[in-house]
Design an enzyme around this catalytic site. Structure first.
Site, PDB file in Angstrom:
ATOM      1  N   TYR A 175      -1.954  -0.389  10.365  1.00 39.40           N
ATOM      2  CA  TYR A 175      -2.136  -0.975   9.027  1.00 39.40           C
ATOM      3  C   TYR A 175      -0.913  -0.692   8.146  1.00 39.40           C
ATOM      4  O   TYR A 175      -0.386  -1.587   7.483  1.00 39.40           O
ATOM      5  CB  TYR A 175      -3.412  -0.413   8.391  1.00 39.40           C
ATOM      6  CG  TYR A 175      -3.581  -0.751   6.931  1.00 39.40           C
ATOM      7  CD1 TYR A 175      -3.914  -2.044   6.534  1.00 39.40           C
ATOM      8  CD2 TYR A 175      -3.404   0.224   5.937  1.00 39.40           C
ATOM      9  CE1 TYR A 175      -4.068  -2.355   5.187  1.00 39.40           C
ATOM     10  CE2 TYR A 175      -3.555  -0.075   4.590  1.00 39.40           C
ATOM     11  CZ  TYR A 175      -3.890  -1.370   4.217  1.00 39.40           C
ATOM     12  OH  TYR A 175      -4.036  -1.679   2.890  1.00 39.40           O
ATOM     13  N   SER A 205       0.856  -1.196   0.000  1.00 41.40           N
ATOM     14  CA  SER A 205       0.000   0.000   0.000  1.00 41.40           C
ATOM     15  C   SER A 205       0.881   1.231   0.000  1.00 41.40           C
ATOM     16  O   SER A 205       1.975   1.229   0.589  1.00 41.40           O
ATOM     17  CB  SER A 205      -0.888   0.023   1.246  1.00 41.40           C
ATOM     18  OG  SER A 205      -1.486   1.301   1.378  1.00 41.40           O
ATOM     19  N   LYS A 255       1.909  -3.157   6.000  1.00 43.33           N
ATOM     20  CA  LYS A 255       2.253  -3.062   4.573  1.00 43.33           C
ATOM     21  C   LYS A 255       3.738  -2.731   4.387  1.00 43.33           C
ATOM     22  O   LYS A 255       4.353  -3.101   3.387  1.00 43.33           O
ATOM     23  CB  LYS A 255       1.351  -2.027   3.888  1.00 43.33           C
ATOM     24  CG  LYS A 255      -0.120  -2.463   3.845  1.00 43.33           C
ATOM     25  CD  LYS A 255      -0.306  -3.789   3.112  1.00 43.33           C
ATOM     26  CE  LYS A 255      -1.754  -4.175   2.913  1.00 43.33           C
ATOM     27  NZ  LYS A 255      -1.911  -5.410   2.145  1.00 43.33           N
TER      28      LYS A 255
HETATM   29  N1  LIG Z   1      -8.880  -0.534  -1.433  1.00 42.52           N
HETATM   30  C1  LIG Z   1      -7.847   0.263  -1.275  1.00 42.52           C
HETATM   31  O1  LIG Z   1      -7.932   1.493  -1.336  1.00 42.52           O
HETATM   32  C2  LIG Z   1      -6.471  -0.342  -1.033  1.00 42.52           C
HETATM   33  C3  LIG Z   1      -5.361   0.506  -1.047  1.00 42.52           C
HETATM   34  C4  LIG Z   1      -4.100  -0.029  -0.847  1.00 42.52           C
HETATM   35  C5  LIG Z   1      -3.942  -1.395  -0.633  1.00 42.52           C
HETATM   36  N2  LIG Z   1      -5.027  -2.198  -0.595  1.00 42.52           N
HETATM   37  C6  LIG Z   1      -4.796  -3.637  -0.373  1.00 42.52           C
HETATM   38  O2  LIG Z   1      -5.359  -4.368  -1.450  1.00 42.52           O
HETATM   39  C7  LIG Z   1      -5.831  -5.630  -0.999  1.00 42.52           C
HETATM   40  C8  LIG Z   1      -7.312  -5.797  -1.359  1.00 42.52           C
HETATM   41  O3  LIG Z   1      -8.034  -4.704  -0.854  1.00 42.52           O
HETATM   42  P1  LIG Z   1      -9.608  -4.538  -1.064  1.00 42.52           P
HETATM   43  O4  LIG Z   1      -9.892  -3.097  -0.871  1.00 42.52           O
HETATM   44  O5  LIG Z   1     -10.034  -5.204  -2.308  1.00 42.52           O
HETATM   45  O6  LIG Z   1     -10.123  -5.325   0.239  1.00 42.52           O
HETATM   46  P2  LIG Z   1     -11.527  -6.028   0.536  1.00 42.52           P
HETATM   47  O7  LIG Z   1     -11.701  -5.957   2.004  1.00 42.52           O
HETATM   48  O8  LIG Z   1     -12.598  -5.485  -0.341  1.00 42.52           O
HETATM   49  O9  LIG Z   1     -11.262  -7.543   0.106  1.00 42.52           O
HETATM   50  C9  LIG Z   1     -10.356  -8.339   0.820  1.00 42.52           C
HETATM   51  C10 LIG Z   1     -10.722  -9.793   0.599  1.00 42.52           C
HETATM   52  O10 LIG Z   1      -9.801 -10.567   1.392  1.00 42.52           O
HETATM   53  C11 LIG Z   1     -10.541 -11.608   2.027  1.00 42.52           C
HETATM   54  N3  LIG Z   1      -9.854 -12.026   3.247  1.00 42.52           N
HETATM   55  C12 LIG Z   1      -9.626 -11.277   4.352  1.00 42.52           C
HETATM   56  N4  LIG Z   1      -9.039 -12.024   5.299  1.00 42.52           N
HETATM   57  C13 LIG Z   1      -8.898 -13.276   4.779  1.00 42.52           C
HETATM   58  C14 LIG Z   1      -8.380 -14.493   5.281  1.00 42.52           C
HETATM   59  N5  LIG Z   1      -7.917 -14.600   6.527  1.00 42.52           N
HETATM   60  N6  LIG Z   1      -8.365 -15.571   4.463  1.00 42.52           N
HETATM   61  C15 LIG Z   1      -8.867 -15.489   3.205  1.00 42.52           C
HETATM   62  N7  LIG Z   1      -9.392 -14.365   2.681  1.00 42.52           N
HETATM   63  C16 LIG Z   1      -9.404 -13.271   3.461  1.00 42.52           C
HETATM   64  C17 LIG Z   1     -11.900 -10.999   2.324  1.00 42.52           C
HETATM   65  O11 LIG Z   1     -12.889 -12.003   2.526  1.00 42.52           O
HETATM   66  C18 LIG Z   1     -12.144 -10.158   1.088  1.00 42.52           C
HETATM   67  O12 LIG Z   1     -12.821 -10.875   0.080  1.00 42.52           O
HETATM   68  C19 LIG Z   1      -5.575  -5.659   0.510  1.00 42.52           C
HETATM   69  O13 LIG Z   1      -4.350  -6.299   0.778  1.00 42.52           O
HETATM   70  C20 LIG Z   1      -5.482  -4.192   0.857  1.00 42.52           C
HETATM   71  O14 LIG Z   1      -4.754  -3.967   2.038  1.00 42.52           O
HETATM   72  C21 LIG Z   1      -6.300  -1.703  -0.794  1.00 42.52           C
END
Ligand SMILES: NC(=O)c1ccc[n+]([C@@H]2O[C@H](COP(=O)([O-])OP(=O)(O)OC[C@H]3O[C@@H](n4cnc5c(N)ncnc54)[C@H](O)[C@@H]3O)[C@@H](O)[C@H]2O)c1
Length: 252
Positions: free
Chosen positions: A157, A144, A161
């Site tokens: 968080y 991130s 990352k």
């Molecule tokens: N959305 C953003 O703005 C953003 C920005 C930077 C980084 N990220 C990173 O991108 C990735 C995806 O983000 P997102 O926004 O799509 O998140 P989200 O919460 O929409 O989806 C995350 C998915 O991971 C699954 N998950 C969580 N814990 C789990 C576990 N123990 N075992 C199996 N599955 C599990 C959840 O069920 C969910 O389907 C994450 O690593 C997040 O930190 C997101």
């Protein structure tokens, strides 16, 4: 048209929604055989089938909690047994709790480290063992921009990352001799279900945040998926240990 990941056996975690879902769709569109891991697979059933049909490939939902080492090991072993190879791992699953410094709760911090760091490390370890047998593989971890730039309300968080970035660089050095590349993508603010929650809980003003993104818009899940497909593919065969920002040139 050339398909970047034709026939590659790819594992994507956190595939049920958000960025993970977009990565599954992009990889399937590129001809990959996709194993879509999530702890909640019920929501995947309909779109996974449609996605596989649309792109003429296989997309297989796998119900797996990535913090459960035994479950992960058995899932990877059965994929390897079935396919004879594992080519790509995308460590996308992640959890976030946004808390200002005084409100940080230990249980939440521990859960974030278990999912975002320890499970990622174990998946890299396990997948690398299978990839090493074919002397080739590509691992993409989702970090991130908060780890690089910092972000108020995301101290714990962003630390998880930061750990993902460090483990990516060290794993890349260690696994290179086995033909395995390890890179990370560091998204900025991506419009997913999570995004709405972030802005509701931290009270951030979205216009102000967009004002700090040079390209003038939020990221889409597809922006992140495109970067993952490139890093996973042979096009990136001389790229390892890198952190690719997908943040519209942000200065949070
Ligand atoms: N959305 C953003 O703005 C953003 C920005 C930077 C980084 N990220 C990173 O991108 C990735 C995806 O983000 P997102 O926004 O799509 O998140 P989200 O919460 O929409 O989806 C995350 C998915 O991971 C699954 N998950 C969580 N814990 C789990 C576990 N123990 N075992 C199996 N599955 C599990 C959840 O069920 C969910 O389907 C994450 O690593 C997040 O930190 C997101």
């Amino acid at each position: 048209m050339e398909r970047l990941l034709q026939g590659k056996v790819c594992i994507i975690t956190g595939a049920a929604q958000g960025i993970g879902k977009a990565i599954v769709e992009r990889f399937a569109g590129d001809g990959a055989v996709v194993y879509a891991f999530d702890r909640q697979v019920g929501v995947m059933e309909q779109w996974v089938e449609a996605c596989a049909e649309r792109f003429g490939t296989r997309v297989i939902p796998v119900c797996c909690d990535i913090t459960n080492s035994a479950e992960v090991k058995s899932a990877l072993m059965s994929i390897h047994k079935q396919e004879g190879r594992i080519d790509v791992l995308v460590n996308n699953a992640g959890v976030v709790f946004n808390r200002k410094m005084g409100m940080i709760v230990r249980d939440e911090t521990e859960l974030m480290f278990r999912v975002n760091v320890i499970a990622v490390l174990e998946l890299v370890q396990l997948a690398a063992r299978f990839m090493a047998r074919n002397k080739t593989g590509s691992i993409v971890n989702i970090a991130s921009v908060t780890a690089v730039l910092g972000s108020p309300g995301q101290v714990a968080y962003s630390a998880t990352k930061g750990a993902v970035i460090s483990l990516t660089k060290s794993a890349a050095k260690e696994l290179a001799s086995q033909g395995i590349r390890v890179n990370a993508v560091a998204p900025g603010i991506v419009e997913t279900e999570r995004f709405t929650e972030l802005y509701e809980t931290t009270g951030n003003k979205i216009d102000q945040r967009i004002g700090k993104i040079a390209l003038g818009r939020l990221g889409s899940p597809e922006d992140v998926a495109n970067a993952c497909a490139f890093l996973a593919s042979e096009r990136a065969s001389y790229i390892s240990g890198q952190i690719l920002g997908v943040d519209g040139c942000a200065s949070i």
